[in-house]
Design a protein around this motif. Structure first.
Motif, PDB file in Angstrom:
ATOM      1  N   ARG A  51     -13.479   7.303  -7.196  1.00  0.00           N
ATOM      2  CA  ARG A  51     -14.690   7.473  -6.372  1.00  0.00           C
ATOM      3  C   ARG A  51     -15.566   6.240  -6.474  1.00  0.00           C
ATOM      4  N   ASP A  52     -15.502   5.617  -7.660  1.00  0.00           N
ATOM      5  CA  ASP A  52     -16.433   4.539  -7.935  1.00  0.00           C
ATOM      6  C   ASP A  52     -15.687   3.275  -8.401  1.00  0.00           C
ATOM      7  N   LEU A  77      -9.062  -5.920  -2.953  1.00  0.00           N
ATOM      8  CA  LEU A  77      -9.222  -4.465  -3.061  1.00  0.00           C
ATOM      9  C   LEU A  77     -10.608  -4.113  -3.595  1.00  0.00           C
ATOM     10  N   GLU A  78     -11.100  -4.927  -4.545  1.00  0.00           N
ATOM     11  CA  GLU A  78     -12.439  -4.676  -5.102  1.00  0.00           C
ATOM     12  C   GLU A  78     -13.504  -4.756  -4.006  1.00  0.00           C
ATOM     13  N   GLY A 113      -5.279   3.697   1.696  1.00  0.00           N
ATOM     14  CA  GLY A 113      -6.630   3.802   1.177  1.00  0.00           C
ATOM     15  C   GLY A 113      -6.735   4.398  -0.216  1.00  0.00           C
ATOM     16  N   GLN A 114      -5.588   4.717  -0.869  1.00  0.00           N
ATOM     17  CA  GLN A 114      -5.640   5.409  -2.171  1.00  0.00           C
ATOM     18  C   GLN A 114      -4.863   4.721  -3.283  1.00  0.00           C
ATOM     19  N   GLN A 149     -13.204  -4.011  -0.973  1.00  0.00           N
ATOM     20  CA  GLN A 149     -13.182  -2.844  -0.091  1.00  0.00           C
ATOM     21  C   GLN A 149     -13.531  -1.542  -0.814  1.00  0.00           C
ATOM     22  N   HIS A 150     -13.117  -1.434  -2.095  1.00  0.00           N
ATOM     23  CA  HIS A 150     -13.189  -0.112  -2.732  1.00  0.00           C
ATOM     24  C   HIS A 150     -14.000  -0.072  -4.023  1.00  0.00           C
ATOM     25  N   GLU A 163       0.872  -1.173   0.000  1.00  0.00           N
ATOM     26  CA  GLU A 163       0.000   0.000   0.000  1.00  0.00           C
ATOM     27  C   GLU A 163       0.909   1.221   0.000  1.00  0.00           C
ATOM     28  N   ARG A 198      -7.344   4.233  -6.428  1.00  0.00           N
ATOM     29  CA  ARG A 198      -8.753   4.210  -6.039  1.00  0.00           C
ATOM     30  C   ARG A 198      -9.489   5.390  -6.669  1.00  0.00           C
ATOM     31  N   LEU A 212     -11.811   1.101  -9.091  1.00  0.00           N
ATOM     32  CA  LEU A 212     -10.349   1.081  -9.155  1.00  0.00           C
ATOM     33  C   LEU A 212      -9.862   1.258 -10.594  1.00  0.00           C
TER      34      LEU A 212
END
Ligand SMILES: [Fe+2]
Length: 393
Positions: free
Chosen positions: A62-63, A84-85, A36-37, A87-88, A32, A60, A65
């Motif tokens: 807004r909607d 990751l999908e 978170g980004q 979570q984000h 990472e 990441r 990855l």
């Protein structure tokens, strides 16, 4: 992210398309980069143990990855991406940001098949040496592949896209698209800039063999694992990757090569049975210091690019750097994440302007020392009429 080191999970069946070390087995280090980004997926690629890390960056949105410069989608990579999908949000876009870097292109069709809902974006003018083939023949899915620039840009309310080039290289074209991820202030780039540290990247911790292999002076020395050997091996790998044939390197005669082969402690596949076609005459430490100069861990132009891609087009590179320093989103720039070597590298608009000034003030694409081999290649291509005198398109 904890990962099991599992050979079946690291299988990359398409390796014969570009037979580079470590061939059919790709280990991936997932890190990472910005909480978170932004995430980095690193694998090794190279020839005959001259392996340097290659990176995919996951940003990441807004909607969902975005995948920038995909690496080989092994089971290990896909599992980390599915995590990751969860979570984000889903992978929305897969981007091939370079026209020329084969190592970045080959994984794209397989990655696209793994995410059938994602849009695929490619840089125009993809090479398919020796014939120019339509992109569907290269494995890019026809119905959902778009061309960067010509058909717009993905997520351009969250990302700022900028083209470096195109340049006509005779054999094909050089172009790459950088992408500023506004939420994190990270500029994603491919090959144009690198930051090289004197210590080996973390990726080699799982298997330091390529480092130990090159840390030796001759083929009959067994591989020895010490921190100094790892560091020496890494610096030599970086020299190879940067200059193809650095000045401190001499290629021994076939006789010398065979005399030193099959020595005690080297009769195994890991050390290629003592076959070691490299002889370091000068100090590779000094050559490495000259490579990174005062740039230790900071951004610089990759030497292969300076001497083979931009030798007569420094202005194109400077224009790109100055656009990064003053164009849209410049004040948001905090990091640079290249597809090779260190990342993330701290950066700013002022830093980009200073880098441009420094490049403009120093001698460019010189011929001496470490640069001699690249310079010879360039002159050869130029004389043969393969590369044009005036490369700007
Ligand atoms: Fe690359």
């Amino acid at each position: 992210m904890a990962q099991a080191d599992n050979a079946a999970d690291q299988r990359w069946p398409w390796w014969p398309l570009l037979p580079l070390y470590p061939y059919g087995r790709r280990r991936t280090l997932v890190r990472e980069l910005i909480p978170g980004q932004l995430w980095s997926f690193e694998q090794l690629q190279g020839i005959f143990y001259v392996a340097v890390p290659i990176r995919m960056t996951v940003a990441r949105l807004r909607d969902g990855l975005l995948l920038y410069a995909p690496v080989a989608p092994t089971g290990e990579v896909l599992r980390a991406l599915r995590d990751l999908e969860q979570q984000h949000g889903l992978v929305r876009s897969i981007v091939l940001p370079t026209a020329s870097g084969l190592e970045h292109k080959l994984p794209v069709p397989a990655m696209a098949r793994a995410f059938p809902e994602a849009q695929v974006w490619v840089t125009p003018g993809q090479w398919s040496f020796p014939l120019t083939l339509p992109s569907a023949w290269l494995g890019f899915p026809a119905g959902r592949t778009r061309v960067l620039g010509e058909q717009g840009f993905p997520h351009d309310d969250e990302l700022v896209w900028l083209s470096l080039g195109p340049l006509d290289l005779g054999l094909g074209r050089f172009q790459e698209f950088s992408c500023l991820h506004r939420a994190s202030g990270a500029l994603l780039i491919t090959d144009a800039l690198v930051a090289i540290s004197s210590d080996p990247p973390e990726l080699f911790e799982a298997d330091p063999t390529p480092l130990l292999f090159h840390a030796r002076e001759r083929g009959d020395q067994p591989l020895q694992d010490t921190p100094e050997q790892r560091r020496r091996g890494w610096q030599r790998l970086a020299l190879f990757a940067s200059f193809l044939r650095p000045e401190a390197l001499q290629v021994p005669s076939l006789r010398q090569l065979l005399d030193q082969a099959f020595g005690p402690g080297c009769r195994n596949a890991r050390s290629y049975f003592g076959l070691y076609p490299f002889h370091w005459s000068g100090s590779s430490e000094q050559a490495f210091d000259r490579l990174i100069g005062s740039q230790q861990g900071r951004l610089q132009v990759a030497p292969v690019l300076e001497r083979l891609v931009f030798p007569r087009a420094r202005a194109v590179l400077l224009r790109w750097l100055r656009q990064l320093a003053s164009g849209p989103g410049a004040s948001e720039l905090r990091w640079v994440v290249p597809a090779h070597y260190d990342a993330p590298v701290p950066a700013s608009a002022e830093g980009m302007a200073q880098l441009a000034d420094a490049i403009e003030a120093r001698p460019w694409a010189t011929d001496g020392g470490n640069w001699a081999y690249l310079a010879r290649l360039d002159r050869l291509l130029l004389r043969a009429g393969v590369v044009p005198d005036r490369p700007a398109l």
